[in-house]
Design a protein around this motif. Structure first.
Motif, mmCIF file in Angstrom:
data_model
loop_
_atom_site.group_PDB
_atom_site.id
_atom_site.type_symbol
_atom_site.label_atom_id
_atom_site.label_comp_id
_atom_site.label_asym_id
_atom_site.label_seq_id
_atom_site.Cartn_x
_atom_site.Cartn_y
_atom_site.Cartn_z
ATOM 1 N N LEU A 1 12.111 -2.699 15.407
ATOM 2 C CA LEU A 1 13.475 -3.185 15.459
ATOM 3 C C LEU A 1 13.691 -4.176 14.328
ATOM 4 C CD1 LEU A 1 16.193 -3.233 16.995
ATOM 5 C CD2 LEU A 1 15.306 -5.209 18.263
ATOM 6 N N LEU A 2 14.639 -3.864 13.442
ATOM 7 C CA LEU A 2 15.021 -4.766 12.367
ATOM 8 C C LEU A 2 16.300 -5.468 12.769
ATOM 9 C CD1 LEU A 2 14.437 -2.400 9.288
ATOM 10 C CD2 LEU A 2 12.904 -4.207 10.122
ATOM 11 N N ALA A 3 16.392 -6.747 12.449
ATOM 12 C CA ALA A 3 17.584 -7.506 12.817
ATOM 13 C C ALA A 3 17.961 -8.456 11.686
ATOM 14 C CB ALA A 3 17.351 -8.293 14.105
ATOM 15 N N VAL A 4 19.230 -8.440 11.328
ATOM 16 C CA VAL A 4 19.792 -9.398 10.377
ATOM 17 C C VAL A 4 21.082 -9.900 11.019
ATOM 18 C CG1 VAL A 4 20.704 -9.794 8.069
ATOM 19 C CG2 VAL A 4 18.805 -8.195 8.388
ATOM 20 N N GLY A 5 21.025 -11.092 11.596
ATOM 21 C CA GLY A 5 22.154 -11.583 12.369
ATOM 22 C C GLY A 5 22.378 -10.687 13.571
ATOM 23 N N ASP A 6 23.623 -10.251 13.776
ATOM 24 C CA ASP A 6 23.922 -9.367 14.906
ATOM 25 C C ASP A 6 23.883 -7.899 14.514
ATOM 26 O OD1 ASP A 6 26.164 -9.314 13.333
ATOM 27 O OD2 ASP A 6 27.591 -9.669 14.953
ATOM 28 N N LEU A 7 23.337 -7.623 13.333
ATOM 29 C CA LEU A 7 23.111 -6.247 12.889
ATOM 30 C C LEU A 7 21.684 -5.863 13.234
ATOM 31 C CD1 LEU A 7 23.882 -3.669 11.262
ATOM 32 C CD2 LEU A 7 23.140 -4.903 9.204
ATOM 33 N N ASN A 8 21.514 -4.799 14.028
ATOM 34 C CA ASN A 8 20.196 -4.357 14.463
ATOM 35 C C ASN A 8 19.989 -2.889 14.113
ATOM 36 O OD1 ASN A 8 18.980 -6.662 16.339
ATOM 37 N ND2 ASN A 8 21.176 -6.526 16.750
ATOM 38 N N LEU A 9 18.750 -2.556 13.775
ATOM 39 C CA LEU A 9 18.404 -1.173 13.461
ATOM 40 C C LEU A 9 17.083 -0.834 14.121
ATOM 41 C CD1 LEU A 9 19.132 1.399 11.805
ATOM 42 C CD2 LEU A 9 17.667 0.492 9.992
ATOM 43 N N ASN A 10 17.124 0.127 15.035
ATOM 44 C CA ASN A 10 15.906 0.623 15.675
ATOM 45 C C ASN A 10 15.407 1.795 14.839
ATOM 46 O OD1 ASN A 10 14.076 2.120 17.357
ATOM 47 N ND2 ASN A 10 14.841 0.955 19.107
ATOM 48 N N THR A 11 14.298 1.606 14.139
ATOM 49 C CA THR A 11 13.814 2.640 13.222
ATOM 50 C C THR A 11 13.081 3.761 13.941
ATOM 51 O OG1 THR A 11 11.749 1.439 12.770
ATOM 52 C CG2 THR A 11 13.639 0.983 11.333
ATOM 53 N N HIS A 12 12.885 3.615 15.227
ATOM 54 C CA HIS A 12 12.275 4.699 16.011
ATOM 55 C C HIS A 12 13.343 5.655 16.538
ATOM 56 C CE1 HIS A 12 9.602 6.850 18.687
ATOM 57 N NE2 HIS A 12 10.386 6.561 19.708
ATOM 58 N N SER A 13 14.389 5.075 17.133
ATOM 59 C CA SER A 13 15.465 5.912 17.679
ATOM 60 C C SER A 13 16.558 6.178 16.659
ATOM 61 C CB SER A 13 16.073 5.231 18.912
ATOM 62 O OG SER A 13 16.675 4.003 18.565
ATOM 63 N N CYS A 14 16.483 5.469 15.495
ATOM 64 C CA CYS A 14 17.474 5.633 14.420
ATOM 65 C C CYS A 14 18.869 5.213 14.868
ATOM 66 C CB CYS A 14 17.496 7.075 13.905
ATOM 67 S SG CYS A 14 15.873 7.713 13.502
ATOM 68 N N ILE A 15 18.920 4.194 15.711
ATOM 69 C CA ILE A 15 20.197 3.692 16.212
ATOM 70 C C ILE A 15 20.467 2.324 15.601
ATOM 71 C CG2 ILE A 15 21.442 2.887 18.256
ATOM 72 C CD1 ILE A 15 19.944 4.975 19.878
ATOM 73 N N ALA A 16 21.663 2.169 15.045
ATOM 74 C CA ALA A 16 22.105 0.876 14.517
ATOM 75 C C ALA A 16 23.173 0.324 15.440
ATOM 76 C CB ALA A 16 22.639 1.025 13.103
ATOM 77 N N THR A 17 23.184 -1.003 15.601
ATOM 78 C CA THR A 17 24.213 -1.647 16.402
ATOM 79 C C THR A 17 24.763 -2.861 15.664
ATOM 80 O OG1 THR A 17 22.618 -3.048 17.599
ATOM 81 C CG2 THR A 17 23.163 -0.913 18.582
ATOM 82 N N VAL A 18 26.038 -3.105 15.837
ATOM 83 C CA VAL A 18 26.696 -4.307 15.327
ATOM 84 C C VAL A 18 27.318 -5.010 16.510
ATOM 85 C CG1 VAL A 18 28.515 -5.223 13.853
ATOM 86 C CG2 VAL A 18 27.148 -3.284 13.070
ATOM 87 N N SER A 19 26.832 -6.219 16.790
ATOM 88 C CA SER A 19 27.291 -6.982 17.959
ATOM 89 C C SER A 19 27.152 -6.160 19.238
ATOM 90 C CB SER A 19 28.745 -7.433 17.764
ATOM 91 O OG SER A 19 28.869 -8.254 16.616
#
Length: 229
Positions: A133-151
């Motif tokens: 799981l990569l996180a920069v502020g409220d931007l997250n990226l799960n590199t396993h499921s390939c899902i990105a979320t913003v807030s």
């Protein structure tokens, strides 16, 4: 592994030509001659890559790409007689991974198909092996499921957008040149740097314009949360 390609084009001669070259690469080809037929085939088969014409009956190529992108991030190569830059940009913005103009060299088309397959199925999002799981502020990226979320809200990414966002989130604040972004996102050395501008514009729309800064004459960087204005 034998991959299955869905080629959608109402010009049967072109489908027949590429079929000969694809078979020589041990790639299985499914054929469709309009967008509606393509959607029916797509719903009943496991497709690894699509080759899409733009000007087709029933459902045109742009609408087909828009529909496919609602449920799949498989690589899409557009091969079209529409040569205007606006058409290429529109196709890429809809989610196409590459765009080739007719008339074309079959060897180049096959090279692009193989490159897209390699990037997606061997080097890209479908082969991530470890949860991260990569996180920069409220931007997250799960590199396993390939899902990105913003807030906390999920956003859809193409395979190229995923690789570029992952690259930038691994080193937030670093400036990446267009060349570096292109080679990492598209994972080849073909000169397609104009595609970077289109892709970055689309990525900005998805994650927020303020998160990616253009550094004039250098490239782009992902802003660290407390540095954004």
């Amino acid at each position: 592994m034998k991959y299955t390609i869905l080629h959608v084009d109402d010009e049967k001669e072109i489908v027949k030509l590429l079929k000969m070259y694809l078979k020589s690469e041990e790639l299985e080809l499914l054929e469709a001659y309009d967008g509606q037929e393509a959607l029916e085939i797509f719903s009943k088969n496991k497709i690894d890559l699509m080759i899409v014409d733009v000007m087709m009956p029933k459902i045109d190529g742009f609408e087909l790409i828009r529909t496919i992108r609602k449920e799949s991030n498989i690589p899409i190569l557009v091969i079209s007689a529409r040569v205007e830059a606006s058409d290429r940009i529109f196709g890429l913005e809809l989610g196409a991974d590459d765009y080739l103009v007719k008339p074309f060299d079959p060897h180049e088309a096959i090279a692009r198909v193989k490159s897209l397959l390699r990037r997606y199925h061997e080097l890209g999002v479908s082969k991530e092996k470890f949860h991260s799981l990569l996180a920069v502020g409220d931007l997250n990226l799960n590199t396993h499921s390939c899902i990105a979320t913003v807030s906390g809200e999920s956003i859809e990414l193409t395979a190229v957008e995923f690789r570029v966002l992952k690259l930038m989130m691994e080193q937030p604040g670093r400036v990446f040149t267009k060349e570096q972004i292109y080679e990492h996102g598209w994972q080849d050395s073909l000169t397609g740097y104009n595609n970077v501008r289109v892709m970055m514009s689309k990525l900005r729309e998805k994650i927020g314009n303020e998160r990616i800064r253009t550094i004039r004459g250098l490239g782009y960087r992902l802003e660290v949360a407390n540095e954004r204005t």
